[in-house]
Motif scaffolding. Structure first.
Motif, PDB file in Angstrom:
ATOM      1  N   ARG A 205      18.284  22.681  61.379  1.00  0.00           N
ATOM      2  CA  ARG A 205      18.446  21.695  62.453  1.00  0.00           C
ATOM      3  C   ARG A 205      17.105  21.472  63.143  1.00  0.00           C
ATOM      4  O   ARG A 205      16.331  22.414  63.333  1.00  0.00           O
ATOM      5  CB  ARG A 205      19.492  22.161  63.468  1.00  0.00           C
ATOM      6  N   VAL A 206      16.822  20.223  63.481  1.00  0.00           N
ATOM      7  CA  VAL A 206      15.550  19.876  64.107  1.00  0.00           C
ATOM      8  C   VAL A 206      15.514  20.435  65.524  1.00  0.00           C
ATOM      9  O   VAL A 206      16.350  20.106  66.359  1.00  0.00           O
ATOM     10  CB  VAL A 206      15.345  18.350  64.142  1.00  0.00           C
ATOM     11  N   ARG A 207      14.507  21.298  65.772  1.00  0.00           N
ATOM     12  CA  ARG A 207      14.326  21.854  67.108  1.00  0.00           C
ATOM     13  C   ARG A 207      13.484  20.934  67.980  1.00  0.00           C
ATOM     14  O   ARG A 207      13.820  20.688  69.138  1.00  0.00           O
ATOM     15  CB  ARG A 207      13.644  23.223  67.030  1.00  0.00           C
ATOM     16  N   SER A 208      12.399  20.432  67.416  1.00  0.00           N
ATOM     17  CA  SER A 208      11.491  19.583  68.194  1.00  0.00           C
ATOM     18  C   SER A 208      10.718  18.672  67.258  1.00  0.00           C
ATOM     19  O   SER A 208      10.599  18.934  66.060  1.00  0.00           O
ATOM     20  CB  SER A 208      10.513  20.441  69.008  1.00  0.00           C
ATOM     21  N   VAL A 209      10.189  17.592  67.821  1.00  0.00           N
ATOM     22  CA  VAL A 209       9.398  16.630  67.074  1.00  0.00           C
ATOM     23  C   VAL A 209       8.182  16.263  67.908  1.00  0.00           C
ATOM     24  O   VAL A 209       8.313  15.910  69.081  1.00  0.00           O
ATOM     25  CB  VAL A 209      10.202  15.354  66.737  1.00  0.00           C
ATOM     26  N   ALA A 219       7.931  18.046  62.485  1.00  0.00           N
ATOM     27  CA  ALA A 219       9.249  18.491  62.929  1.00  0.00           C
ATOM     28  C   ALA A 219       9.377  19.991  62.721  1.00  0.00           C
ATOM     29  O   ALA A 219       9.050  20.506  61.639  1.00  0.00           O
ATOM     30  CB  ALA A 219      10.337  17.757  62.161  1.00  0.00           C
ATOM     31  N   SER A 265      11.949  29.715  61.277  1.00  0.00           N
ATOM     32  CA  SER A 265      11.771  28.269  61.439  1.00  0.00           C
ATOM     33  C   SER A 265      10.651  27.767  60.539  1.00  0.00           C
ATOM     34  O   SER A 265       9.749  28.520  60.159  1.00  0.00           O
ATOM     35  CB  SER A 265      11.464  27.934  62.896  1.00  0.00           C
ATOM     36  N   GLU A 284      14.697  12.709  65.803  1.00  0.00           N
ATOM     37  CA  GLU A 284      14.935  13.303  67.122  1.00  0.00           C
ATOM     38  C   GLU A 284      15.489  14.712  66.976  1.00  0.00           C
ATOM     39  O   GLU A 284      15.971  15.107  65.908  1.00  0.00           O
ATOM     40  CB  GLU A 284      15.915  12.444  67.923  1.00  0.00           C
ATOM     41  N   SER A 285      15.419  15.466  68.052  1.00  0.00           N
ATOM     42  CA  SER A 285      15.926  16.845  68.056  1.00  0.00           C
ATOM     43  C   SER A 285      17.434  16.857  67.823  1.00  0.00           C
ATOM     44  O   SER A 285      18.142  15.925  68.207  1.00  0.00           O
ATOM     45  CB  SER A 285      15.599  17.516  69.385  1.00  0.00           C
ATOM     46  N   GLY A 286      17.905  17.941  67.213  1.00  0.00           N
ATOM     47  CA  GLY A 286      19.332  18.113  66.998  1.00  0.00           C
ATOM     48  C   GLY A 286      19.840  17.590  65.671  1.00  0.00           C
ATOM     49  O   GLY A 286      20.993  17.862  65.299  1.00  0.00           O
TER      50      GLY A 286
END
Length: 422
Positions: A205-209, A219, A265, A284-286
């Motif tokens: 899952r994307v934590r930050s960008v 990402a 990660s 985007e995150s999430g």
């Protein structure tokens, strides 16, 4: 991406497999007491069928298989070669039959080539040849959109099945075809469900960008379950899902890992180079991400001598992953080339890393095209004794390799990664 393997013995496994499959089919059906051209028709058909089945097996994408064969680029290279050679051999099959019929009369030769004079088992053979021809045409269509290219790439697989059914209908019993058919079906099913549909993928899952440069994002991805075991220099295939305001492409594309966290990660740098990677710039995150891999052996087993790293643009990512992971054990010079200040991804971070690590010498340069490598390399002490790693666009790699050769760097000491991987 295209990673040059440093394990030549591994690179012999794929051609050995193809040779074994081709000869096993031809050996099983080896004709005896037949006219010469009829014998050529039978042998060429079985040689081509074995190569086609091997080509399907080499289409399967898996980390362990790729490592066994010396790298994904080696695997795909033999996949294309065997498919092309198989097409030539299978095209020879009906031509040899026609030449055999020519010894009786030109009319018999024409009837041997014209499908409308033939029965349905022979139509299956022509259908297989047609599907193979269409599939090869898509393989060499570089401008074809990736999603359409991927779908049409299954046509040779359908052609293989048509060809095997063609032989089965003519012989009246499967014989050695059972093995070929089982291998072909397994390869197609695994490629479709396990790879393209991502059943075997790992969930992240994307934590930050963040945006380290123009038309580029990085990402950070957190594992939702089992972690991938990634080392610097490797890449993964990623398929991004949907978020509140983002809709993913739904297809897997390769991205080099730019960071590996102690918590499992991963960070991937994504440059807007095509339709999907341009769309992903709005990530985007999430968002849920499915990852396949890891692949590649770039930077693996780095030598104990001085090293020279040359990166162009987004090609900085594998080196950044190594620098972020740990301090350098040997003197290393990093030459980082970028088109403009806006394209200089991670430049400030690289300067901080160089200041903190006495083993790292950082050289940066703006260059719209390949720079004067002869002048650059002339300022590096004992460059001929360095182990060199190159990563960047093909023109840059080619120019650097030519200059390294002029400076006396052995070819075995040069390892590279390109961005021509599809």
């Amino acid at each position: 991406m295209n990673t040059r393997s440093r394990f030549p013995l591994n690179e012999m496994i794929a051609p050995a497999l193809l040779l074994m499959l081709a000869l096993s089919g031809a050996g099983w059906a080896l004709p005896q007491g037949l006219p010469p051209w009829r014998s050529v028709a039978i042998v060429s058909a079985w040689l081509g069928t074995g190569l086609l089945v091997g080509s399907l097996l080499l289409m399967v994408r898996g980390p362990r298989l790729a490592a066994l064969l010396g790298g994904l680029d080696v695997q795909y290279r033999w996949h294309h070669r065997s498919g092309t050679l198989a097409y030539v051999l299978l095209l020879l099959h009906p031509l040899a039959i026609a030449l055999d019929a020519w010894t009786q009369s030109p009319q018999r030769a024409w009837q041997a080539l014209a499908p409308w004079f033939q029965s349905w088992p022979l139509w299956l053979g022509w259908a297989g040849l047609l599907f193979l021809m269409l599939g090869l045409a898509t393989t060499f269509s570089l401008n074809l959109p990736y999603r359409r290219w991927r779908a049409l790439h299954y046509l040779p697989g359908i052609g293989v099945l048509c060809g095997l059914l063609h032989v089965w209908a003519l012989l009246g019993e499967p014989g050695a075809l059972w093995v070929f058919m089982a291998l072909a079906v397994l390869a197609l099913c695994w490629r479709l469900f396990g790879v393209d549909l991502g059943i075997a993928a790992h969930a992240y899952r994307v934590r930050s960008v963040v945006k380290p440069a123009a038309r580029m994002i990085e990402a950070v991805l957190d594992p939702c379950g089992a972690r991938l075991r990634v080392v610097p220099g490797q890449f993964v295939f990623a398929a991004f899902g949907d978020g509140p305001h983002f809709h993913g492409c739904g297809e897997f594309h390769p991205f080099t890992v730019s960071g590996i966290g102690a918590d499992g990660s991963l960070a991937v740098g994504i440059k807007a180079l095509g339709p999907c990677s341009t769309h992903v710039q709005a990530l985007e995150s999430g968002v849920l991400v499915r990852l396949e891999g890891p692949f590649g052996n770039f930077l693996a087993g780095r030598h104990s001598s001085a090293q020279l790293w040359i990166a162009g643009g987004i090609g900085i990512t594998p080196f950044l992953a190594a620098l972020r992971r740990e301090r350098l054990a040997h003197p290393t010079t990093l030459i980082y080339l970028y088109r403009s200040d806006a394209d200089a991804a991670y430049l400030e971070e690289l300067k901080v890393l160089a200041a903190a690590d006495s083993a790292l010498t950082l050289i940066t340069m703006r260059a719209d095209s390949a720079p004067d490598f002869d002048a650059l390399l002339g300022n590096i002490e004992d460059v001929s004794g360095c182990v060199v790693y190159l990563c960047g666009p093909a023109p840059l790699i080619d120019a650097a390799r030519a200059s390294l050769d002029r400076h006396g760097v052995p070819g075995a000491s040069i390892h590279f990664e390109r961005f021509d991987f599809r």
